[in-house]
Design an enzyme around this catalytic site. Structure first.
Site, PDB file in Angstrom:
ATOM      1  N   GLU A 317       0.822  -1.205   0.000  1.00  0.00           N
ATOM      2  CA  GLU A 317       0.000   0.000   0.000  1.00  0.00           C
ATOM      3  C   GLU A 317       0.860   1.260   0.000  1.00  0.00           C
ATOM      4  O   GLU A 317       0.554   2.247  -0.662  1.00  0.00           O
ATOM      5  CB  GLU A 317      -0.942   0.018   1.212  1.00  0.00           C
ATOM      6  CG  GLU A 317      -1.930  -1.126   1.254  1.00  0.00           C
ATOM      7  CD  GLU A 317      -3.025  -1.026   0.213  1.00  0.00           C
ATOM      8  OE1 GLU A 317      -3.024  -0.074  -0.584  1.00  0.00           O
ATOM      9  OE2 GLU A 317      -3.885  -1.926   0.192  1.00  0.00           O
ATOM     10  N   ARG A 321       0.724   3.763  -3.228  1.00  0.00           N
ATOM     11  CA  ARG A 321       0.075   5.057  -2.987  1.00  0.00           C
ATOM     12  C   ARG A 321       1.085   6.168  -2.725  1.00  0.00           C
ATOM     13  O   ARG A 321       0.974   7.261  -3.279  1.00  0.00           O
ATOM     14  CB  ARG A 321      -0.879   4.947  -1.796  1.00  0.00           C
ATOM     15  CG  ARG A 321      -1.963   3.905  -2.008  1.00  0.00           C
ATOM     16  CD  ARG A 321      -3.000   3.936  -0.909  1.00  0.00           C
ATOM     17  NE  ARG A 321      -3.757   2.690  -0.883  1.00  0.00           N
ATOM     18  CZ  ARG A 321      -5.025   2.586  -0.530  1.00  0.00           C
ATOM     19  NH1 ARG A 321      -5.694   3.641  -0.170  1.00  0.00           N
ATOM     20  NH2 ARG A 321      -5.638   1.421  -0.524  1.00  0.00           N
ATOM     21  N   ASP A 450      -4.993  -9.965  -8.264  1.00  0.00           N
ATOM     22  CA  ASP A 450      -5.288  -9.077  -9.388  1.00  0.00           C
ATOM     23  C   ASP A 450      -4.090  -8.370 -10.016  1.00  0.00           C
ATOM     24  O   ASP A 450      -3.778  -8.551 -11.189  1.00  0.00           O
ATOM     25  CB  ASP A 450      -6.357  -8.045  -8.981  1.00  0.00           C
ATOM     26  CG  ASP A 450      -6.055  -7.332  -7.651  1.00  0.00           C
ATOM     27  OD1 ASP A 450      -5.024  -7.628  -7.027  1.00  0.00           O
ATOM     28  OD2 ASP A 450      -6.870  -6.476  -7.252  1.00  0.00           O
ATOM     29  N   GLU A 585     -11.885   0.711 -10.507  1.00  0.00           N
ATOM     30  CA  GLU A 585     -11.453  -0.192 -11.594  1.00  0.00           C
ATOM     31  C   GLU A 585     -12.267  -0.062 -12.877  1.00  0.00           C
ATOM     32  O   GLU A 585     -11.709  -0.104 -13.978  1.00  0.00           O
ATOM     33  CB  GLU A 585     -11.452  -1.646 -11.104  1.00  0.00           C
ATOM     34  CG  GLU A 585     -10.360  -1.972 -10.104  1.00  0.00           C
ATOM     35  CD  GLU A 585     -10.627  -1.467  -8.698  1.00  0.00           C
ATOM     36  OE1 GLU A 585     -11.802  -1.138  -8.412  1.00  0.00           O
ATOM     37  OE2 GLU A 585      -9.681  -1.378  -7.903  1.00  0.00           O
TER      38      GLU A 585
HETATM   39  C1  DMJ Z   1      -6.294   0.470  -5.140  1.00  0.00           C
HETATM   40  O1  DMJ Z   1      -5.542   0.627  -3.995  1.00  0.00           O
HETATM   41  C2  DMJ Z   1      -5.482  -0.175  -6.225  1.00  0.00           C
HETATM   42  O2  DMJ Z   1      -6.103   0.033  -7.456  1.00  0.00           O
HETATM   43  C3  DMJ Z   1      -5.298  -1.638  -5.996  1.00  0.00           C
HETATM   44  O3  DMJ Z   1      -4.551  -2.286  -6.989  1.00  0.00           O
HETATM   45  C4  DMJ Z   1      -6.648  -2.277  -5.921  1.00  0.00           C
HETATM   46  N1  DMJ Z   1      -7.449  -1.694  -4.907  1.00  0.00           N
HETATM   47  C5  DMJ Z   1      -7.541  -0.259  -4.780  1.00  0.00           C
HETATM   48  C6  DMJ Z   1      -8.734   0.352  -5.455  1.00  0.00           C
HETATM   49  O4  DMJ Z   1      -9.842  -0.385  -5.494  1.00  0.00           O
END
Ligand code: DMJ
Length: 687
Positions: A317, A321, A450, A585
């Protein structure tokens, strides 16, 4: 030392309140045995019979218990309260489209759905539901296009101001005094999305909650009526800026410098205590041309932001971010401040890689320079350890210090050669000691896996399309997706990506999977097979329907799909899955799809989503909130949380979807990290 056992102890009744003073196992056992022998034969038989019955019942319910457990751990890390000292818990392009792309997506069923309860998860035999997709490529590098060479980075968006903002009805927050005291809840966390652990039970809303979510009569009814005629691009761009300003206003007032805004209670929550929303939003402000807001935020970064803190952060994270946000900002602005901060946080994250296997730990204390896995396991989440590469590689590229890239690339090298993949699909966990996959048998494109797939392609693009292992893994994985996970619904022939759980197909798709149409389209744009684009078009339609078929026009967190034609409805939403966390997404994929096809329907779909966000998640005093129930427009149930990715990703992708400046962050020059922070594509080495 314990006192010697009382003489009468052995004769004590087990329920004797004094017996606990003699916490002596031996005597307790003797006492139990004596009691047992005192029972009649009939009593003993009865007890044994009951115990046997309980054992049989436990064995019978074992699969469903483990299934539930699996379902939970699919997407959540349980974060202990005191782990982080925090109050949250647990566990320009000419599109390279192939002819097939013109094929219309499968028709869909009508817009209304059955409420909540759907059939139980069913395992569908393959066959009729498998969509006809082109055959997999047999060679490794058959179709590489020449990429336009990257040129200098672009400045901020054209900040053409347009008409005045139109306010839509908003969620009305509770007054400060009305707020019920928050009960201590177990929270499950997945990528910043804090989800109540007891999802299956949805208590009726309190009077206050109901009041908070009931949409008010619109100030301007026209603003909330579905648009008959799509407004022009400038109005849409301005609407995105308005949304950002509205969100930012509350963040500034109630959460400035903190991680996340709680817009209903007009307060904030901390995750890492690093100004997460502020940093995640920086490049969005720059791109939207919000110069004043950007300048204020920059000043906070300069004067207030310190990473010298005794705090545990999540490697993934923080990388996507914070490191990603700072690097992107540096590239957009050329401001050294952001690079200095990026280097600082990047180097503080490096201890995570000091593991026996070189597969990084999930958590790092950026003050102490120590790292560790979660308390309950030595495993790391697969997506987390394989979705930090774009950022670490870029940090090395820009600083000419190879340590970051070396560590991140090593993870990919290890995973590349690791046995246990299923036609390119990867399990969701990897052990930091052994370096082997763990908890094998569940394959998903959703939570925990994912962005592994996303970053295979994006690293290959970032590196100038020279790293063949990445391409090979990506192509193989997409073939695995098509073979094992892609199905079509019975009623409306909607194409979706389900999950495989110990060889059983589960027609369940997280909203997170809606990154996939965009990624597939990006691959096709970069010369990968045309059927990737076909699948992207079909999946884009499905993600759109996940919004359109809900009463609020907002997607649930998880959708289940009907496989039988007789079911009547394509999308089923279980009560525990009805929430919406303002996720990006689908908008992300709409952005890619529009850039590559120029089909304005993708913009219209995005516009509809923005309208719904404004109608059901906008808080009147400022901010936007996650909601509990996308099926109940009268009571969507605000969750009192604005995730940082709403500003970092959701609004950014909306803006990029609506802008006519298709060179703004050209997809031939930039690759977006998984948190929507654009990083430059490196120049190809001379051939
Ligand atoms: C975000 O932090 C990123 O896109 C991550 O890869 C997936 N989840 C969240 C948004 O939904």
């Amino acid at each position: 030392m314990y006192p010697p056992p009382r003489k009468d102890f052995i004769a004590l009744n087990l329920g004797d309140p004094h017996s606990h003073a003699y916490n002596n196992g031996k005597h307790r056992r003797q006492s139990c045995w004596r009691r047992w022998k005192q029972l009649s034969r009939l009593q003993r038989s009865l007890i044994l019979f009951l115990l046997a019955l309980l054992l049989i019942l436990a064995l019978l319910s074992y699969p469903s218990i483990t299934e539930q457990w699996r379902g939970l751990s699919d997407k959540e890390d349980w974060l202990e309260v005191n782990d982080r000292g925090l109050n949250m818990v647990p566990p320009g392009l000419k599109p390279v489209l192939r002819p097939a792309e013109g094929k219309p997506p499968a028709p869909v069923a009508g817009p209304h759905l059955e409420p909540a309860e759907g059939p139980p998860d069913t395992m569908e035999p393959r066959g009729p539901n498998i969509p006809a997709l082109a055959k997999p490529p047999t060679k490794r590098k058959p179709f590489l296009n020449k990429r336009a060479s990257p040129s200098s980075q672009r400045d901020a968006a054209n900040p053409d101001a347009v008409s005045e903002a139109k306010q839509n009805p908003e969620v009305v927050p509770k007054e400060a005094g009305e707020e019920e005291e928050e009960k201590e809840k177990k929270i499950v966390s997945w990528r910043g999305a804090m989800i109540e652990a007891e999802q299956a039970t949805e208590p009726p809303p309190s009077a206050n909650e109901k009041e908070a979510v009931e949409p008010q009569a619109p100030a301007n009814p026209a603003a909330t009526v579905p648009q008959q005629v799509s407004p022009g691009t400038p109005e849409r761009l301005e609407a995105v800026r308005d949304a950002f300003r509205h969100a930012w206003k509350a963040y500034k007032e109630y959460a400035w410098g903190h991680d996340e805004l709680k817009p209903i209670s007009k307060s904030f929550s901390e995750w890492f205590g690093l100004g997460l929303t502020l940093i995640d939003s920086l490049d969005t402000m720059w791109i939207l041309g919000l110069k004043e807001e950007f300048a204020e935020a920059r000043s906070w970064v300069e004067k207030e932001l310190s990473f010298d803190k005794n705090v545990d952060v999540n490697l993934f994270e923080t990388t996507i971010r914070i490191l990603g946000g700072l690097l992107s900002c540096y590239h957009l602005t050329g401001d050294q401040l952001f690079l200095d901060k990026a280097k600082d946080i990047g180097s503080r994250l490096m201890p995570a890689f000091k593991t026996p296997s070189k597969i990084p730990f999930s958590d790092v204390n950026i003050g102490k320079g120590t790292a560790h896995p979660p308390r309950w396991t030595a495993d790391s989440t697969l997506a987390e350890v394989t979705s930090i590469q774009l950022e670490f590689r870029e940090l090395s590229h820009i600083t000419q210090d190879p340590q970051y890239q070396d560590a991140a690339n090593e993870v990919m090298r290890l995973v590349h050669k690791l046995p246990g993949k299923h036609d390119g699909l990867v399990p969701m966990f990897i052990n930091t000691n052994s370096g082997q996959f763990s908890h094998k048998g569940v394959f998903t494109l959703g939570a925990r896996a994912d962005s592994y797939y996303e970053y295979l392609l994006k690293q290959w693009i970032q590196g100038g399309k020279t790293e063949d292992d990445l391409l090979e893994d990506y192509l193989q994985a997409i073939e695995g997706v098509k073979k094992h996970l892609v199905r079509q619904t019975g009623p409306g022939r909607l194409t979706f990506v389900g999950e495989l759980s110990h060889n059983r197909f589960n027609p369940k798709m997280d909203h997170l999977v809606c990154f996939l149409p965009g990624t597939l389209a990006l691959g096709a744009h970069n010369g990968l097979p045309g059927d990737h684009m076909d699948l992207a078009v079909q999946l884009m339609e499905t993600c759109h329907q996940m919004y359109k078929q809900m009463e609020t026009g907002l997607s649930p967190e998880i959708a289940h799909f009907s496989l039988q034609a007789s079911d009547g409805h394509d999308v089923i939403v279980k009560p525990a899955d009805r929430h919406n966390l303002l996720r990006p997404e689908t908008l992300e994929s709409l952005f890619y799809m529009f850039r590559f096809t120029k089909d304005s329907k993708y913009r219209d779909w995005g516009w509809d989503i923005l309208q719904s966000f404004n109608k059901y998640t906008k808080v009147s005093g400022g901010g936007y909130t996650s909601i509990n129930n996308v099926r109940d427009p009268a009571n969507p149930g605000p969750r009192d949380k604005m995730e940082s990715f709403f500003l970092g990703e959701t609004l950014k992708y909306l803006y990029l979807l609506f802008t006519d400046d298709l060179e703004l962050l050209s997809l031939d020059k930039y690759v977006f990290n998984t948190e929507a922070h654009p990083l430059p594509i490196w120049p190809s080495p001379p051939k």
